[in-house]
Structure formats: C-alpha cells, structure tokens
Design a protein around this motif. Structure first.
Motif, PDB file in Angstrom:
ATOM      1  N   LEU A  14       0.896  -1.217   0.187  1.00  0.00           N
ATOM      2  CA  LEU A  14      -0.034   0.073  -0.080  1.00  0.00           C
ATOM      3  C   LEU A  14       0.851   1.219  -0.193  1.00  0.00           C
ATOM      4  CD1 LEU A  14      -3.080   0.978   0.078  1.00  0.00           C
ATOM      5  CD2 LEU A  14      -2.884   0.997   2.567  1.00  0.00           C
ATOM      6  N   SER A  15       1.784   1.201   0.637  1.00  0.00           N
ATOM      7  CA  SER A  15       2.630   2.415   0.917  1.00  0.00           C
ATOM      8  C   SER A  15       3.670   2.609  -0.495  1.00  0.00           C
ATOM      9  CB  SER A  15       3.704   2.506   2.053  1.00  0.00           C
ATOM     10  OG  SER A  15       4.563   1.728   1.986  1.00  0.00           O
ATOM     11  N   LYS A  16       3.881   1.604  -1.174  1.00  0.00           N
ATOM     12  CA  LYS A  16       4.514   1.512  -2.386  1.00  0.00           C
ATOM     13  C   LYS A  16       3.549   2.407  -3.373  1.00  0.00           C
ATOM     14  CE  LYS A  16       7.504  -2.272  -1.907  1.00  0.00           C
ATOM     15  NZ  LYS A  16       7.962  -3.526  -2.058  1.00  0.00           N
ATOM     16  N   MET A  17       2.498   2.361  -3.297  1.00  0.00           N
ATOM     17  CA  MET A  17       1.480   2.935  -4.211  1.00  0.00           C
ATOM     18  C   MET A  17       1.611   4.410  -3.833  1.00  0.00           C
ATOM     19  SD  MET A  17      -2.564   2.839  -4.601  1.00  0.00           S
ATOM     20  CE  MET A  17      -3.120   3.502  -2.818  1.00  0.00           C
ATOM     21  N   ALA A  18       1.789   4.802  -2.608  1.00  0.00           N
ATOM     22  CA  ALA A  18       2.038   6.424  -2.360  1.00  0.00           C
ATOM     23  C   ALA A  18       3.305   6.751  -2.625  1.00  0.00           C
ATOM     24  CB  ALA A  18       1.904   6.463  -0.771  1.00  0.00           C
ATOM     25  N   VAL A  19       4.063   5.896  -2.740  1.00  0.00           N
ATOM     26  CA  VAL A  19       5.796   6.084  -3.341  1.00  0.00           C
ATOM     27  C   VAL A  19       5.507   6.556  -4.548  1.00  0.00           C
ATOM     28  CG1 VAL A  19       7.940   5.208  -3.737  1.00  0.00           C
ATOM     29  CG2 VAL A  19       6.930   4.950  -1.318  1.00  0.00           C
ATOM     30  N   ASP A  20       4.924   5.671  -5.533  1.00  0.00           N
ATOM     31  CA  ASP A  20       4.892   5.858  -7.068  1.00  0.00           C
ATOM     32  C   ASP A  20       4.039   7.102  -7.145  1.00  0.00           C
ATOM     33  OD1 ASP A  20       5.820   3.211  -7.420  1.00  0.00           O
ATOM     34  OD2 ASP A  20       4.223   2.222  -7.500  1.00  0.00           O
ATOM     35  N   HIS A  21       3.056   7.469  -6.528  1.00  0.00           N
ATOM     36  CA  HIS A  21       2.328   8.556  -6.741  1.00  0.00           C
ATOM     37  C   HIS A  21       3.129   9.959  -6.461  1.00  0.00           C
ATOM     38  CE1 HIS A  21      -1.282   6.538  -7.151  1.00  0.00           C
ATOM     39  NE2 HIS A  21      -2.100   7.687  -7.383  1.00  0.00           N
ATOM     40  N   ALA A  22       3.968   9.906  -5.470  1.00  0.00           N
ATOM     41  CA  ALA A  22       4.606  10.765  -5.009  1.00  0.00           C
ATOM     42  C   ALA A  22       5.712  11.280  -5.919  1.00  0.00           C
ATOM     43  CB  ALA A  22       5.384  10.662  -3.656  1.00  0.00           C
ATOM     44  N   ILE A  23       6.299  10.061  -6.555  1.00  0.00           N
ATOM     45  CA  ILE A  23       7.467  10.295  -7.536  1.00  0.00           C
ATOM     46  C   ILE A  23       6.890  10.832  -8.998  1.00  0.00           C
ATOM     47  CG2 ILE A  23       9.045   8.979  -9.108  1.00  0.00           C
ATOM     48  CD1 ILE A  23       9.716   7.288  -6.494  1.00  0.00           C
ATOM     49  N   ASN A  24       5.505  10.553  -9.149  1.00  0.00           N
ATOM     50  CA  ASN A  24       4.799  10.705 -10.367  1.00  0.00           C
ATOM     51  C   ASN A  24       4.562  12.335 -10.423  1.00  0.00           C
ATOM     52  OD1 ASN A  24       5.013   8.558 -11.709  1.00  0.00           O
ATOM     53  ND2 ASN A  24       2.896   7.750 -11.107  1.00  0.00           N
ATOM     54  N   LEU A  25       4.300  12.670  -9.118  1.00  0.00           N
ATOM     55  CA  LEU A  25       3.779  13.988  -8.757  1.00  0.00           C
ATOM     56  C   LEU A  25       5.187  14.906  -8.809  1.00  0.00           C
ATOM     57  CD1 LEU A  25       1.589  16.169  -8.356  1.00  0.00           C
ATOM     58  CD2 LEU A  25       1.810  15.476  -5.851  1.00  0.00           C
ATOM     59  N   ALA A  26       6.153  14.289  -8.385  1.00  0.00           N
ATOM     60  CA  ALA A  26       7.480  15.370  -8.221  1.00  0.00           C
ATOM     61  C   ALA A  26       8.032  15.351  -9.946  1.00  0.00           C
ATOM     62  CB  ALA A  26       8.487  14.408  -7.445  1.00  0.00           C
ATOM     63  N   ASP A  27       7.774  14.259 -10.558  1.00  0.00           N
ATOM     64  CA  ASP A  27       8.132  14.595 -11.789  1.00  0.00           C
ATOM     65  C   ASP A  27       7.688  15.500 -12.678  1.00  0.00           C
ATOM     66  OD1 ASP A  27       9.782  13.524 -14.113  1.00  0.00           O
ATOM     67  OD2 ASP A  27       8.122  11.867 -14.763  1.00  0.00           O
ATOM     68  N   ILE A  28       6.222  15.572 -12.495  1.00  0.00           N
ATOM     69  CA  ILE A  28       5.458  16.607 -13.223  1.00  0.00           C
ATOM     70  C   ILE A  28       5.906  17.868 -12.688  1.00  0.00           C
ATOM     71  CG2 ILE A  28       2.894  17.235 -13.323  1.00  0.00           C
ATOM     72  CD1 ILE A  28       2.010  14.160 -13.312  1.00  0.00           C
ATOM     73  N   THR A  29       5.925  18.078 -11.497  1.00  0.00           N
ATOM     74  CA  THR A  29       5.901  19.447 -10.982  1.00  0.00           C
ATOM     75  C   THR A  29       7.342  19.838 -10.856  1.00  0.00           C
ATOM     76  OG1 THR A  29       6.083  18.533  -8.725  1.00  0.00           O
ATOM     77  CG2 THR A  29       3.791  19.227  -9.738  1.00  0.00           C
ATOM     78  N   GLY A  30       8.307  18.994 -10.961  1.00  0.00           N
ATOM     79  CA  GLY A  30      10.021  19.283 -10.857  1.00  0.00           C
ATOM     80  C   GLY A  30      10.268  19.360  -9.294  1.00  0.00           C
ATOM     81  N   ALA A  31       9.502  18.838  -8.494  1.00  0.00           N
ATOM     82  CA  ALA A  31       9.674  18.821  -6.980  1.00  0.00           C
ATOM     83  C   ALA A  31      10.708  17.745  -6.800  1.00  0.00           C
ATOM     84  CB  ALA A  31       8.474  18.539  -6.198  1.00  0.00           C
ATOM     85  N   GLU A  32      11.265  18.143  -5.302  1.00  0.00           N
ATOM     86  CA  GLU A  32      12.237  16.900  -4.835  1.00  0.00           C
ATOM     87  C   GLU A  32      11.371  15.847  -3.705  1.00  0.00           C
ATOM     88  OE1 GLU A  32      15.263  18.754  -2.737  1.00  0.00           O
ATOM     89  OE2 GLU A  32      16.020  19.594  -4.619  1.00  0.00           O
ATOM     90  N   VAL A  33      11.580  14.687  -3.717  1.00  0.00           N
ATOM     91  CA  VAL A  33      11.034  13.907  -2.774  1.00  0.00           C
ATOM     92  C   VAL A  33      11.934  13.581  -1.672  1.00  0.00           C
ATOM     93  CG1 VAL A  33      10.134  11.510  -2.475  1.00  0.00           C
ATOM     94  CG2 VAL A  33       9.495  12.888  -4.527  1.00  0.00           C
ATOM     95  N   VAL A  34      11.411  13.695  -0.626  1.00  0.00           N
ATOM     96  CA  VAL A  34      11.857  13.332   0.896  1.00  0.00           C
ATOM     97  C   VAL A  34      11.186  11.957   1.287  1.00  0.00           C
ATOM     98  CG1 VAL A  34      12.570  13.842   3.255  1.00  0.00           C
ATOM     99  CG2 VAL A  34      12.439  15.563   1.446  1.00  0.00           C
TER     100      VAL A  34
END
Length: 147
Positions: A14-34
C-alpha cells in the motif's frame, strides 16, 4: 507548484502506491522527494514475567530495524532515479509516528505530505488507530492520502 514532497513509507504494498504517486507528482511538478521511514524504539516491558533483553541485544535489534528502514527508503531513491527525480532518503527513530512525520516534513521544508491509508472504519479504526488520520488532523502542511 510543489518544491519538496515528503512521502512516508513502511515498505508495504500500500505504501509503495503512495511512493509511486509521490514520484509521479514530483516528476510532473519538478519537485524533490523526501522518503521517510519511521523506526520505533524497542519496547521496554516492566510487567511481571516479562523478559528483559540485554542492552547490547536491544541495540542489535534496533540497528537491524534501522538497516531495514534504510533499505526501504533507498529503494525509493532508486525508483526516483529511474524517473530522474531527486530523492532524499531519511529515517527517524520515534514511537510517535504521526508526530515524527509532521516534524520531518517541517524540518525538510516540505510543502506536501503523501501517505497511504488502509481506510479502516468503525471499531477497527478505533482499536488500531490511524497514523494517517493523526497526520491529517495535526499537520499544517497539505496531506495527500491514497487508498
């Protein structure tokens, strides 16, 4: 839009799904991920009949938990590298998971927290609690919850 996104993970499916979404969102917005994994302290028992472990054994167990947590957040970093997203892997030792997530988000100047939730309701939610719910109710940083 977002500059730094904190994603809390425990390594579960379940948390891997959150990780995938966070990375996708960061890729779209140019953000960094912690990428954050909260590691609990070894529980001390003082009840009669409880078995107390030696300090060096507790330290060994806590080190093992920390190493497993680092492997989890390092895997997030590897997933981010595939999408050319910068990921900072961190672990925090705390028994108060929700507070640790919020504090890590503030300390790392994150402007979004991404978490997964099991979506428990009723008695299960009351008995098991919800770290995600605690983050939602106490964070001043926006929280994206995935189920």
């Amino acid at each position: 839009m977002y500059k730094r996104i904190l994603v809390a993970t425990d390594g579960s499916k379940l948390s891997k799904m959150a990780v995938d979404h966070a990375i996708n969102l960061a890729d779209i917005t140019g953000a960094e991920v912690v990428a954050l994994k909260v590691v609990p302290r070894y529980p001390q028992t003082y009840f009669e009949g409880g078995v107390a472990l030696a300090a060096n054994e507790i330290a060994r167990i806590e080190k093992q938990w920390h190493d497993e947590a680092m492997a989890t957040v390092t895997a997030v970093k590897s997933a981010g590298q595939l999408r050319e997203v910068k990921v900072k892997p961190i672990t925090v030792k705390s028994d108060l998971i929700a507070e640790a997530v919020i504090a890590a988000a503030k300390r790392n100047k994150c402007d979004l927290i991404v978490m997964a939730s099991h979506g428990r309701r009723g008695l299960k939610r009351l008995l098991l609690g919800s770290e995600t719910q605690q983050v939602l109710t106490h964070s001043h940083i926006p929280v994206l919850v995935l189920r």
